[in-house]
Scaffold this motif. Structure first.
Motif, PDB file in Angstrom:
ATOM      1  N   THR A   1      39.372  26.021  37.253  1.00 37.54           N
ATOM      2  CA  THR A   1      38.260  26.972  37.308  1.00 37.54           C
ATOM      3  C   THR A   1      38.152  27.608  38.685  1.00 37.54           C
ATOM      4  O   THR A   1      37.945  28.827  38.812  1.00 37.54           O
ATOM      5  CB  THR A   1      36.944  26.268  36.944  1.00 37.54           C
ATOM      6  N   MET A   2      38.292  26.777  39.721  1.00 38.05           N
ATOM      7  CA  MET A   2      38.208  27.295  41.094  1.00 38.05           C
ATOM      8  C   MET A   2      39.345  28.273  41.384  1.00 38.05           C
ATOM      9  O   MET A   2      39.156  29.296  42.039  1.00 38.05           O
ATOM     10  CB  MET A   2      38.253  26.136  42.083  1.00 38.05           C
ATOM     11  N   THR A   3      40.535  27.984  40.887  1.00 36.51           N
ATOM     12  CA  THR A   3      41.678  28.869  41.117  1.00 36.51           C
ATOM     13  C   THR A   3      41.447  30.242  40.497  1.00 36.51           C
ATOM     14  O   THR A   3      41.717  31.280  41.115  1.00 36.51           O
ATOM     15  CB  THR A   3      42.959  28.240  40.535  1.00 36.51           C
ATOM     16  N   ARG A   4      40.918  30.249  39.258  1.00 36.27           N
ATOM     17  CA  ARG A   4      40.642  31.528  38.603  1.00 36.27           C
ATOM     18  C   ARG A   4      39.507  32.288  39.295  1.00 36.27           C
ATOM     19  O   ARG A   4      39.571  33.509  39.445  1.00 36.27           O
ATOM     20  CB  ARG A   4      40.276  31.294  37.139  1.00 36.27           C
ATOM     21  N   THR A   5      38.493  31.533  39.719  1.00 34.89           N
ATOM     22  CA  THR A   5      37.291  32.177  40.254  1.00 34.89           C
ATOM     23  C   THR A   5      37.509  32.778  41.631  1.00 34.89           C
ATOM     24  O   THR A   5      36.984  33.860  41.940  1.00 34.89           O
ATOM     25  CB  THR A   5      36.142  31.148  40.307  1.00 34.89           C
TER      26      THR A   5
ATOM     27  N   PRO B   1      41.580  36.327  45.141  1.00 36.06           N
ATOM     28  CA  PRO B   1      41.174  37.603  45.756  1.00 36.06           C
ATOM     29  C   PRO B   1      41.554  38.819  44.930  1.00 36.06           C
ATOM     30  O   PRO B   1      40.873  39.848  45.000  1.00 36.06           O
ATOM     31  CB  PRO B   1      41.925  37.591  47.091  1.00 36.06           C
ATOM     32  N   ALA B   2      42.609  38.701  44.128  1.00 32.53           N
ATOM     33  CA  ALA B   2      43.033  39.846  43.325  1.00 32.53           C
ATOM     34  C   ALA B   2      42.012  40.214  42.256  1.00 32.53           C
ATOM     35  O   ALA B   2      42.105  41.303  41.659  1.00 32.53           O
ATOM     36  CB  ALA B   2      44.386  39.544  42.676  1.00 32.53           C
ATOM     37  N   ASN B   3      41.023  39.356  42.008  1.00 29.10           N
ATOM     38  CA  ASN B   3      40.027  39.634  40.975  1.00 29.10           C
ATOM     39  C   ASN B   3      38.974  40.634  41.417  1.00 29.10           C
ATOM     40  O   ASN B   3      38.098  40.988  40.634  1.00 29.10           O
ATOM     41  CB  ASN B   3      39.337  38.336  40.548  1.00 29.10           C
ATOM     42  N   GLY B   4      39.024  41.052  42.653  1.00 29.55           N
ATOM     43  CA  GLY B   4      38.075  42.065  43.103  1.00 29.55           C
ATOM     44  C   GLY B   4      37.235  41.615  44.279  1.00 29.55           C
ATOM     45  O   GLY B   4      37.349  40.494  44.785  1.00 29.55           O
ATOM     46  N   LYS B   5      36.364  42.514  44.720  1.00 27.56           N
ATOM     47  CA  LYS B   5      35.549  42.262  45.909  1.00 27.56           C
ATOM     48  C   LYS B   5      34.591  41.096  45.720  1.00 27.56           C
ATOM     49  O   LYS B   5      34.383  40.302  46.635  1.00 27.56           O
ATOM     50  CB  LYS B   5      34.762  43.520  46.270  1.00 27.56           C
ATOM     51  N   LYS B   6      34.001  40.968  44.519  1.00 25.69           N
ATOM     52  CA  LYS B   6      33.085  39.849  44.297  1.00 25.69           C
ATOM     53  C   LYS B   6      33.814  38.511  44.430  1.00 25.69           C
ATOM     54  O   LYS B   6      33.270  37.559  44.998  1.00 25.69           O
ATOM     55  CB  LYS B   6      32.454  39.960  42.909  1.00 25.69           C
ATOM     56  N   ALA B   7      35.026  38.447  43.926  1.00 26.82           N
ATOM     57  CA  ALA B   7      35.805  37.215  44.046  1.00 26.82           C
ATOM     58  C   ALA B   7      36.143  36.925  45.494  1.00 26.82           C
ATOM     59  O   ALA B   7      36.099  35.761  45.938  1.00 26.82           O
ATOM     60  CB  ALA B   7      37.079  37.320  43.216  1.00 26.82           C
ATOM     61  N   ARG B   8      36.466  37.976  46.246  1.00 27.82           N
ATOM     62  CA  ARG B   8      36.772  37.772  47.679  1.00 27.82           C
ATOM     63  C   ARG B   8      35.534  37.310  48.435  1.00 27.82           C
ATOM     64  O   ARG B   8      35.606  36.441  49.315  1.00 27.82           O
ATOM     65  CB  ARG B   8      37.333  39.052  48.273  1.00 27.82           C
ATOM     66  N   ASP B   9      34.386  37.892  48.091  1.00 23.63           N
ATOM     67  CA  ASP B   9      33.144  37.457  48.748  1.00 23.63           C
ATOM     68  C   ASP B   9      32.811  36.009  48.400  1.00 23.63           C
ATOM     69  O   ASP B   9      32.397  35.225  49.258  1.00 23.63           O
ATOM     70  CB  ASP B   9      31.987  38.370  48.329  1.00 23.63           C
TER      71      ASP B   9
ATOM     72  N   ALA C   1      53.139  35.711  55.196  1.00 21.80           N
ATOM     73  CA  ALA C   1      52.435  36.902  55.689  1.00 21.80           C
ATOM     74  C   ALA C   1      51.611  37.551  54.584  1.00 21.80           C
ATOM     75  O   ALA C   1      50.449  37.935  54.792  1.00 21.80           O
ATOM     76  CB  ALA C   1      53.441  37.895  56.267  1.00 21.80           C
ATOM     77  N   ALA C   2      52.191  37.636  53.374  1.00 19.26           N
ATOM     78  CA  ALA C   2      51.456  38.199  52.241  1.00 19.26           C
ATOM     79  C   ALA C   2      50.266  37.320  51.871  1.00 19.26           C
ATOM     80  O   ALA C   2      49.179  37.819  51.550  1.00 19.26           O
ATOM     81  CB  ALA C   2      52.397  38.362  51.047  1.00 19.26           C
ATOM     82  N   PHE C   3      50.461  36.009  51.931  1.00 21.36           N
ATOM     83  CA  PHE C   3      49.376  35.074  51.631  1.00 21.36           C
ATOM     84  C   PHE C   3      48.226  35.241  52.628  1.00 21.36           C
ATOM     85  O   PHE C   3      47.053  35.283  52.239  1.00 21.36           O
ATOM     86  CB  PHE C   3      49.915  33.642  51.674  1.00 21.36           C
ATOM     87  N   LEU C   4      48.554  35.354  53.900  1.00 21.84           N
ATOM     88  CA  LEU C   4      47.514  35.505  54.920  1.00 21.84           C
ATOM     89  C   LEU C   4      46.764  36.818  54.751  1.00 21.84           C
ATOM     90  O   LEU C   4      45.540  36.873  54.943  1.00 21.84           O
ATOM     91  CB  LEU C   4      48.138  35.417  56.313  1.00 21.84           C
ATOM     92  N   ARG C   5      47.460  37.898  54.404  1.00 22.30           N
ATOM     93  CA  ARG C   5      46.787  39.184  54.193  1.00 22.30           C
ATOM     94  C   ARG C   5      45.835  39.118  53.003  1.00 22.30           C
ATOM     95  O   ARG C   5      44.785  39.764  53.006  1.00 22.30           O
ATOM     96  CB  ARG C   5      47.821  40.286  53.973  1.00 22.30           C
ATOM     97  N   GLU C   6      46.221  38.327  51.994  1.00 22.79           N
ATOM     98  CA  GLU C   6      45.387  38.234  50.792  1.00 22.79           C
ATOM     99  C   GLU C   6      44.173  37.353  50.997  1.00 22.79           C
ATOM    100  O   GLU C   6      43.062  37.718  50.592  1.00 22.79           O
ATOM    101  CB  GLU C   6      46.223  37.703  49.626  1.00 22.79           C
ATOM    102  N   TYR C   7      44.352  36.180  51.627  1.00 17.79           N
ATOM    103  CA  TYR C   7      43.267  35.212  51.731  1.00 17.79           C
ATOM    104  C   TYR C   7      42.487  35.269  53.042  1.00 17.79           C
ATOM    105  O   TYR C   7      41.371  34.761  53.104  1.00 17.79           O
ATOM    106  CB  TYR C   7      43.823  33.794  51.522  1.00 17.79           C
TER     107      TYR C   7
END
Length: 465
Positions: free
Chosen positions: A222-226, A229-237, A426-432
């Motif tokens: 559940t935590m992985t899906r929630t 970051p690719a799920n949108g701004k709310k997920a990133r927040d 590098a891609a991981f760091l840019r995403e998370y």
């Protein structure tokens, strides 16, 4: 209050938690917890402390009947440790054919002179009993180890009789020693009860551990899906909020149930005061937080139940030794081969799984820092020794002709080049960690500008004079 009463009340009173919703601002729901009764199945499986105490009384009376009361056995134990003389041995060997069933055995080493027991440590009545056993059985079979049939009516001891004088056993030649196994009944009954209940608790804890492992795995998914970051701004927040929540759980070391309860209460209070849950934007995130608190409550419930049963085992073995002087407090935990209750590994293993499958779903910045500048390691350069540094720190080390890795001292610094750039990291760091990456890139550009244009260089907007 006696421990038996405390143990019974603790099983009825102290257990897990029931959840109770607390009114909070819209789009938020925080759980508080109160003590609740343990499941009846757990209570039924607990160590039967009262029954063991009753059985221990039978063991004590049986030993006293044959003249081997706790004081006599204590004197024998003291003599064999101080002077090296053989006194007695009590072990919990298993049955043949690798059975896990315990078979307690009490062996007395009887010193004989001209067919008469001469141990000064024993009372006259006890010596008479052992003499009948040793000599009588010796006539039937000439073997060093003898297992006699005990006539309890002819072996009554007189506790008021004084020990024989040490001069009674003085001899020019050494006294022969005969090994006599004393058959007891009620010690076998005692350890049957205790061992069976330990095994039953091991089985129960194994079942609960498997159930909790499933809960942990489900929460991790559940935590992985929630938090993706690719799920949108709310997920990133929400991922940023989760990072702040899990930073409160930075101490994952071993804890007692009391310490774990205190930590859980503190954690819940901090989350409430800092409004972390209220700031979660997705309903799935708030549901995941509820699951996380429930999981912690269940872990605490298991830890408390394990601890109180461990204490019951320790207490009853200590009482056994106090009343018999047979010394089983240290040998029983080894002989019984308990993989869960007495080993205490269930809570530790489950907490490790929470860290790897739940908390690890939200990467923490501390795990991705450059070990030299302590900023996010971007652009990441992975050396041949597998240690990762940011590109700016690596360039500085190469300019100084430093050859050795600061962490492992491997000769790898001057061998690093563009091929060592870790694209996936590098891609991981840019995403998370987008915010930290932007700050790192900006700091690198400022530092490079000062190297080219001098220390007065700034990254402000250009202007035409």
């Amino acid at each position: 209050m006696k421990f038996a009463q405390e143990f019974k009340k603790a099983l009825q009173r102290e257990g897990g938690f029931t959840q109770r919703e607390t009114a909070l601002p819209p789009q938020s729901a925080l759980l508080t917890y109160c003590f609740a009764r343990l499941p009846q199945r757990w209570i039924d499986s607990a160590i039967p402390y009262g029954q063991l105490k009753k059985c221990l009384k039978k063991v004590t009376r049986e030993l006293e009947t044959i003249g081997l009361d706790r004081d006599t056995l204590a004197q024998l134990a003291a003599s064999q440790t101080s002077a090296g003389d053989l006194g007695f041995h009590y072990d919990l060997d298993g049955e043949p054919f690798n059975s896990k069933h315990l078979r307690p055995r009490l062996t007395i080493f009887v010193h004989l002179k001209d067919g008469v027991v001469v141990d000064a440590k024993l009372s006259p009545a006890t010596r008479d009993f052992l003499e009948k056993v040793a000599i009588g059985r010796a006539e039937q079979q000439a073997q060093p180890a003898i297992t006699p049939d005990v006539d309890h009516e002819s072996s009554a001891s007189d506790d008021n009789e004084a020990p024989a004088s040490e001069t009674d056993c003085i001899s020019v030649t050494p006294c022969p020693v005969r090994q006599v196994e004393i058959p007891l009944v009620f010690d076998g009954e005692f350890f049957d009860i205790l061992q069976n209940d330990v095994f039953e608790l091991d089985t129960l804890q194994g079942e609960e551990a498997e159930r909790l492992k499933g809960e942990i795995a489900s929460l991790g998914r559940t935590m992985t899906r929630t938090t993706r970051p690719a799920n949108g701004k709310k997920a990133r927040d929400d991922m940023a909020r989760w990072r702040e929540i899990f930073e409160l759980e930075s101490d994952h070391g071993a804890r007692t149930a009391a310490q774990a309860l205190k930590q859980l209460q503190w954690f819940q209070q901090e989350v409430l005061q800092r409004k972390h849950v209220q700031n979660l934007r997705l309903s799935a995130s708030r549901e995941a937080f509820t699951m996380f608190l429930n999981l912690n409550a269940m872990l605490l419930q298991n830890l408390k139940f394990q601890e109180i049963n461990q204490l019951a085992v320790t207490k009853i073995l200590k009482k056994f030794d106090k009343r018999t002087s047979l010394g089983v407090a240290k040998t029983f935990p080894v002989a019984v081969h308990s993989e869960r209750l007495l080993a205490g590994s269930v809570a530790r293993d489950l907490c490790a799984q929470v860290s790897s499958e739940v908390i690890a779903t939200v990467p923490q910045l501390d795990d991705y820092l450059c070990p030299i500048c302590f900023a996010v390691a971007y652009w990441p350069i992975r050396l041949q020794c597998e240690h990762v540094f940011c590109s700016r720190c690596l360039v500085k080390m190469q300019r100084k002709s430093e050859r050795f890795c600061p962490l492992c001292r491997g000769d790898v610094i001057m061998r690093a080049g563009l091929d060592n750039f870790d694209k996936a990291r590098a891609a991981f760091l840019r995403e998370y960690f987008p915010k930290e990456v932007k700050e790192k890139v900006k700091a690198n550009e400022l530092e490079r500008g000062k190297e080219i244009f001098g220390p007065d260089y700034t990254d402000g907007p250009c202007c035409v004079m």
